[in-house]
Design an enzyme around this catalytic site. Structure first.
Site, short mmCIF file in Angstrom:
data_model
loop_
_atom_site.label_atom_id
_atom_site.label_comp_id
_atom_site.label_asym_id
_atom_site.label_seq_id
_atom_site.Cartn_x
_atom_site.Cartn_y
_atom_site.Cartn_z
CG HIS A 213 -1.98 1.18 0.93
ND1 HIS A 213 -3.14 0.88 0.46
CD2 HIS A 213 -1.78 2.35 1.46
CE1 HIS A 213 -3.70 2.27 0.41
NE2 HIS A 213 -3.20 3.14 1.24
CB ALA A 214 0.97 4.18 -2.33
CG HIS A 243 -2.02 10.69 -2.59
ND1 HIS A 243 -3.24 11.32 -2.40
CD2 HIS A 243 -1.34 10.01 -1.67
CE1 HIS A 243 -3.43 10.85 -0.94
NE2 HIS A 243 -2.38 10.28 -0.56
CD GLU A 244 1.44 7.71 -1.11
OE1 GLU A 244 1.95 8.67 -0.31
OE2 GLU A 244 0.55 7.36 -1.46
CG HIS A 247 1.72 12.57 1.67
ND1 HIS A 247 0.81 13.29 2.40
CD2 HIS A 247 0.93 11.41 1.03
CE1 HIS A 247 -0.60 12.43 2.48
NE2 HIS A 247 -0.08 11.45 1.44
CD GLU A 271 -3.54 11.48 3.11
OE1 GLU A 271 -3.28 11.17 1.93
OE2 GLU A 271 -2.81 11.01 4.03
CG HIS A 373 -6.24 3.29 5.07
ND1 HIS A 373 -6.43 2.84 3.94
CD2 HIS A 373 -5.50 4.38 4.82
CE1 HIS A 373 -5.91 3.55 2.84
NE2 HIS A 373 -5.13 4.55 3.72
CE1 TYR A 383 -5.44 8.99 2.35
CE2 TYR A 383 -6.67 7.79 4.09
CZ TYR A 383 -5.56 7.91 3.54
OH TYR A 383 -4.18 7.45 3.89
#
Ligand code: X8Z
Ligand code: ZN
Length: 474
Positions: A213-214, A243-244, A247, A271, A373, A383
């Protein structure tokens, strides 16, 4: 142990074992209802059920800790991170949901009809909830993978598919991440450090099991930022890379602050950054980076198709984003007991998403455990907030860029002014209450669904017309 059990999880396809990242991808491409049901059922049963007792124990231990810190339970602790009371936060999420729900309801109605046309009454009845495994995603959280099933004749043929473009141009994991970095560089952000490229995990290692999971990491609160992903060459992972990286760029932007301020304005902001950037991946942008042939840019008469493709991911996610923590708030405050874990989960999925499992679930199932999660114990309201916020950020960026066309055709790629403005918000980290950070970038102090609603407004009108005479709802 729970996290690692998830990482090692396997399902089956035609009786053969299939790992987590492969089954996730297969749920997006497979169109055989028996095989989809097999993958859905095996994943939920194999991954979820065995972790039920450990999960229930974890809830007890975590609640003890939350109480020691002065909170009623873990849910109240999680809800306390938004510069308002825990109750007001729950009310805010309900208010945001009420704002966007009419759009979801139309999308649900339209999608159910298309699935009924494709699979027939025996697989997907015309009325009632949608069968969970038919939506192109293991958790029915994003539906973009079945765009081919819902695309309307004419306007729906957008003429390209990001997965195919990436494959045609021989993209691999690194090239995909470089493209993500390129977007942030175009806004004026410094390139990622060498250590990012040396220390990140980009592809699934062959010699050991990892949690695929990323995720994005900030190891030293300075420059040692990394991502950990098992990248596949497809459109979903291309978006997730952005997305990552959102962060990581956020983490680096606030690294000059004191320890307690080293965080996002709230976790929804964290997020939303990369997602707001990914909303700029318009056809014109894909041309700019050499992925799409300029002759293939969809004309204005394909706008409904483009919007529907986006809505299948962005709008479909909203009720899922909300219900995961509705379930957990109930678990942590004791309203949902271990014996009711799975029924309460499916009740919420039915109530909010209008989704039903493809097969009846046994009494000893623990289906929530089959979503990363839950064993990972990562809060999820973030999210839901991010889905709303990313449209606020995106619209503010497009306004700042002076964009005048339809919102969904705007790309702020290459706009240094927008980059500087974004950086000003990112640099604030958690040093100010989140409304201050929001105001710095968007000029408003409220989280609000109207940017998302105006983005999808033409689609909403179109869906209402398409759904005329149908009996929507479940
Ligand atoms: O977990 C994630 C990210 C890691 S922070 C990949 N997301 C949620 C999910 O996959 O369920 C992004 C969208 C929602
Ligand atoms: Zn994230």
């Amino acid at each position: 142990k729970l996290n690692s059990a998830y990482g090692k999880g396997k399902g089956t396809l035609n009786g053969k074992e299939i790992n987590g990242s492969d089954i996730e991808a297969a749920m997006g491409t497979n169109r055989n209802p028996e095989e989809l049901a097999e993958m859905w059922e095996s994943w939920h049963s194999n991954v979820g059920a065995p972790m039920k007792d450990d999960y229930a124990r974890m809830v007890e231990i975590a609640n003890e800790g939350a109480k020691e810190l002065g909170f009623a339970d873990v849910g109240a602790m999680w809800r306390s991170g938004y510069d308002m009371s825990a109750d007001d936060f729950a009310k805010l999420t309900d208010k945001l949901w009420a704002q966007v729900k009419p759009l979801y309801d139309q999308l649900h109605c339209y999608t159910r009809d298309k699935l009924n046309e494709k699979y027939g009454d025996a697989v997907q009845p015309e009325a009632g909830p949608i069968r969970a495994d038919l939506l192109g995603n293991m958790w029915a959280q994003e539906w973009g993978n079945i765009y081919d099933i819902v695309a309307p004749a004419g306007a729906g043929d957008i003429g390209y598919d990001t997965t195919e473009l990436l494959k045609a141009k021989d993209y691999d994991a690194i090239k995909m991440v470089k493209a993500g970095e390129g977007f942030f560089s175009s806004l004026g952000f410094e390139p990622l450090p060498d250590t990012f490229w040396k220390r990140s995990l980009f592809t699934k290692p062959a010699d050991r099991e990892v949690v695929c999971h990323a995720s994005a990491w900030d190891i030293d609160n300075k420059d040692d930022i990394r991502i950990k992903m098992c990248i596949k060459v497809n459109g979903d992972d291309f978006t997730t890379i952005h997305h990552e990286l959102g962060h990581n760029y956020y983490q680096r932007a606030y690294n000059g602050l004191t320890y307690l301020q080293l965080d996002g304005a709230n976790d929804g902001f964290h997020e939303a950054i990369g997602d707001a950037v990914a909303l700029s991946m318009t056809p014109e942008y894909l041309v700019q980076i050499g992925l799409l042939d300029p002759a293939k840019v969809p004309s204005a008469d394909k706008d409904i198709g483009l919007l529907l493709r986006q809505a299948m991911d962005k709008v479909a996610f909203l009720p899922f984003g909300l219900l995961v923590d509705k379930w957990r708030w109930g678990v942590f405050n004791g309203e949902i007991k271990p014996a009711d874990y799975t029924t309460a989960w499916h009740d919420l999925k039915l109530e909010y998403q209008g989704i039903t499992p493809p097969v009846e679930r046994p009494a000893d199932a623990f289906d929530p455990g089959a979503k990363y999660h839950i064993p990972g114990n990562t809060p999820y309201s973030r999210y839901f907030l991010a889905r709303i916020l990313q449209f606020q950020f995106y619209k503010a960026a497009c306004d700042a860029a002076g964009w005048k066309g339809p919102l969904h055709r705007c790309s702020f790629y290459g706009n240094k002014q927008v980059g500087a403005k974004l950086n000003a918000m990112l640099e604030m980290g958690a040093s100010k209450p989140w409304p201050d950070a929001l105001e710095a970038f968007t000029g408003t102090r409220e989280m609000d669904g109207s940017a998302m609603i105006s983005y999808f407004a033409p689609l909403m009108d179109w869906l209402k017309e398409e759904n005329k005479g149908k009996s929507c709802g479940w």
